[in-house]
Design an enzyme around this catalytic site. Structure first.
Site, mmCIF file in Angstrom:
data_model
loop_
_atom_site.group_PDB
_atom_site.id
_atom_site.type_symbol
_atom_site.label_atom_id
_atom_site.label_comp_id
_atom_site.label_asym_id
_atom_site.label_seq_id
_atom_site.Cartn_x
_atom_site.Cartn_y
_atom_site.Cartn_z
ATOM 1 N N TYR A 36 1.789 -8.366 15.825
ATOM 2 C CA TYR A 36 2.285 -7.245 15.005
ATOM 3 C C TYR A 36 2.878 -6.157 15.908
ATOM 4 O O TYR A 36 3.990 -5.662 15.665
ATOM 5 C CB TYR A 36 1.111 -6.702 14.186
ATOM 6 N N GLN A 64 0.831 -1.215 0.000
ATOM 7 C CA GLN A 64 0.000 0.000 0.000
ATOM 8 C C GLN A 64 0.867 1.266 0.000
ATOM 9 O O GLN A 64 0.641 2.181 -0.795
ATOM 10 C CB GLN A 64 -0.931 0.006 1.231
HETATM 11 P P1 NAD Z 1 1.483 -3.844 2.822
HETATM 12 O O1 NAD Z 1 1.049 -5.085 3.515
HETATM 13 O O2 NAD Z 1 0.523 -3.129 1.971
HETATM 14 O O3 NAD Z 1 2.765 -4.142 1.934
HETATM 15 C C1 NAD Z 1 3.825 -4.912 2.400
HETATM 16 C C2 NAD Z 1 4.623 -5.414 1.212
HETATM 17 O O4 NAD Z 1 5.687 -6.225 1.728
HETATM 18 C C3 NAD Z 1 3.787 -6.283 0.262
HETATM 19 O O5 NAD Z 1 3.910 -5.818 -1.057
HETATM 20 C C4 NAD Z 1 4.372 -7.672 0.421
HETATM 21 O O6 NAD Z 1 4.373 -8.437 -0.756
HETATM 22 C C5 NAD Z 1 5.806 -7.336 0.862
HETATM 23 N N1 NAD Z 1 6.422 -8.446 1.594
HETATM 24 C C6 NAD Z 1 5.840 -9.259 2.512
HETATM 25 N N2 NAD Z 1 6.710 -10.207 2.893
HETATM 26 C C7 NAD Z 1 7.857 -9.974 2.208
HETATM 27 C C8 NAD Z 1 9.115 -10.622 2.177
HETATM 28 N N3 NAD Z 1 9.360 -11.734 2.901
HETATM 29 N N4 NAD Z 1 10.082 -10.101 1.383
HETATM 30 C C9 NAD Z 1 9.838 -9.010 0.612
HETATM 31 N N5 NAD Z 1 8.653 -8.372 0.585
HETATM 32 C C10 NAD Z 1 7.679 -8.848 1.384
HETATM 33 O O7 NAD Z 1 2.101 -2.875 3.953
HETATM 34 P P2 NAD Z 1 2.096 -1.271 3.963
HETATM 35 O O8 NAD Z 1 0.794 -0.854 4.469
HETATM 36 O O9 NAD Z 1 2.611 -0.746 2.686
HETATM 37 O O10 NAD Z 1 3.136 -1.023 5.154
HETATM 38 C C11 NAD Z 1 4.472 -0.577 4.951
HETATM 39 C C12 NAD Z 1 5.075 -0.336 6.319
HETATM 40 O O11 NAD Z 1 4.301 0.643 7.021
HETATM 41 C C13 NAD Z 1 5.078 -1.578 7.232
HETATM 42 O O12 NAD Z 1 6.234 -1.563 8.037
HETATM 43 C C14 NAD Z 1 3.861 -1.380 8.100
HETATM 44 O O13 NAD Z 1 3.982 -2.044 9.337
HETATM 45 C C15 NAD Z 1 3.861 0.123 8.263
HETATM 46 N N6 NAD Z 1 2.553 0.665 8.608
HETATM 47 C C16 NAD Z 1 1.534 0.690 7.692
HETATM 48 C C17 NAD Z 1 0.292 1.216 8.051
HETATM 49 C C18 NAD Z 1 -0.850 1.271 7.083
HETATM 50 O O14 NAD Z 1 -1.973 1.674 7.490
HETATM 51 N N7 NAD Z 1 -0.677 0.922 5.824
HETATM 52 C C19 NAD Z 1 0.103 1.720 9.328
HETATM 53 C C20 NAD Z 1 1.139 1.637 10.248
HETATM 54 C C21 NAD Z 1 2.365 1.135 9.870
HETATM 55 N N1 SER Z 2 -2.823 0.051 9.529
HETATM 56 C C1 SER Z 2 -2.063 -0.848 10.352
HETATM 57 C C2 SER Z 2 -2.875 -2.024 10.753
HETATM 58 O O1 SER Z 2 -4.072 -1.852 10.869
HETATM 59 C C3 SER Z 2 -1.546 -0.140 11.582
HETATM 60 O O2 SER Z 2 -0.227 -0.475 11.738
HETATM 61 O O3 SER Z 2 -2.324 -3.061 10.969
#
Ligand code: NAD
Ligand code: SER
Length: 326
Positions: free
Chosen positions: A147, A16
């Protein structure tokens, strides 16, 4: 240090956040200098065509080493992770990717003398014992999800590498991120994205959280801006490193529904809480982000209403063109 940020690797680039961060970094640093990598193949042709892409498992350090050597990488944004809801379904996989993966990247920083690592954290580091309203930056971290456990551990690991080895690694605790490009990957805040797709597609949605569940959220343009601002901040001005609260706005599903109804009066929503309710109930309802504001000048631009209007405009346009999900 920042003048060495010339060749960037984004791990988890198809997710995302990664899928929207990649084009912004390519625009800023040059297409050929920003390598996108993920364990899965990109759905977006644009991501594939606009610059280098490498298939990579973050748990396989030799394959990260090869990519670093091939492109002379000096900076890594690690966006690979297993998020909260998926993590509760498979806690072991969540630990492996979020901890072993983070350790691999930190070890690369030492092995290749990298200039900078960006390592996101989450509001999931907080738990039921944490003050829920206006949650301070430096407070009780006793999460009840796998998580959250991995994110606290990740923050502490990264801070250890700053202190012990002088690695420049920094990270912020994103709230729930709302965006129109790539669907979220399995979190508890995902409802706040899904609701827009279903509103545009069917005019109704069934929400998996209770109507009154208030959570901190942020629109993607602010998320990207915050990430770049921290990534480009002067290291000497940072007191915190891997645990910056960042805030934009908070709302409940009920308030989001009311806001959507301003633009779509016939929109209907029902509430059928599932296992994700317990996760949401353990998280803050609002966030104090004073250190981010003081140490690197963070200030959000978007609010609930401007985000809602923009999401509906973008998704309605795509729906009319027959490519809502692209
Ligand atoms: P997401 O789940 O949308 O994307 C994660 C990506 O990592 C995916 O494309 C997946 O294919 C890839 N991935 C998973 N396992 C893998 C592996 N072994 N090797 C290589 N790639 C791998 O996550 P996101 O929402 O884009 O989150 C990015 C970061 O931001 C993360 O650290 C997440 O914890 C953090 N975060 C996101 C949110 C949110 O609301 N989106 C909120 C808080 C924190
Ligand atoms: N958007 C994330 C989740 O719901 C927060 O880290 O897991």
């Amino acid at each position: 240090m920042s003048n060495r940020m010339k060749n960037i690797l984004i791990i988890g680039a198809c997710g995302q956040i990664g899928s929207e961060l990649t084009p912004v970094l390519r625009e800023r640093y040059g297409n050929e200098n920003v390598v996108a990598a993920d364990i899965k193949h990109p759905e977006s042709e644009k991501l594939l065509e606009s610059g280098p892409f490498e298939s990579l498992d973050i748990m396989d350090k030799p394959s990260i080493d090869k990519v670093i050597e091939k492109y002379n990488i000096d900076t890594i944004y690690n966006m690979a992770a297993i998020l909260s809801a998926k993590g509760e379904k498979n806690p072991r996989a969540c630990w492996d990717v979020n901890i072993d993966g983070v350790l691999n990247v930190l070890q690369c920083a030492i092995d290749f003398d990298l200039a900078r690592i960006i390592m996101p954290s989450s509001i999931a580091v907080f738990g039921p014992d944490t003050p829920r309203e206006n949650t301070p930056n430096d407070t009780i971290l006793r999460p009840t999800t796998m998580y959250g456990v991995t994110k606290v551990c990740g923050e502490r690991l990264c801070d250890y590498y700053v202190r012990r080895f002088g690695v420049d690694v920094r990270g912020l605790r994103y709230p729930g991120i709302i965006s129109a490009e790539t669907l979220p990957g399995g979190g508890t805040t995902d409802y706040a994205v899904e609701i827009f797709y279903k509103a545009v597609e069917f005019g109704r949605y069934s929400c998996f959280l209770r109507e009154d569940t208030r959570l901190p959220m942020m629109y993607m343009p602010d998320c990207i801006e915050a990430t770049l601002q921290l990534a480009e901040a002067d290291f000497d001005n940072l007191i915190h490193h891997n645990d910056f609260n960042v805030s934009a706005f908070s709302f409940t599903p009920g308030e989001l529904v009311e806001c959507i109804k301003r633009y779509m009066p016939d929109f209907e929503c029902t509430f059928e809480p599932d296992y994700r309710q317990e996760i949401a109930d353990s998280w803050p309802s609002s966030i104090d982000d004073t250190p981010a504001r003081e140490e690197w000048g963070w200030k959000p631009k978007w609010n609930l209403d401007s985000m809602t209007k923009d999401m509906l405009e973008k998704l309605s346009k795509r729906h009319k063109e027959g490519r809502l999900y692209k």
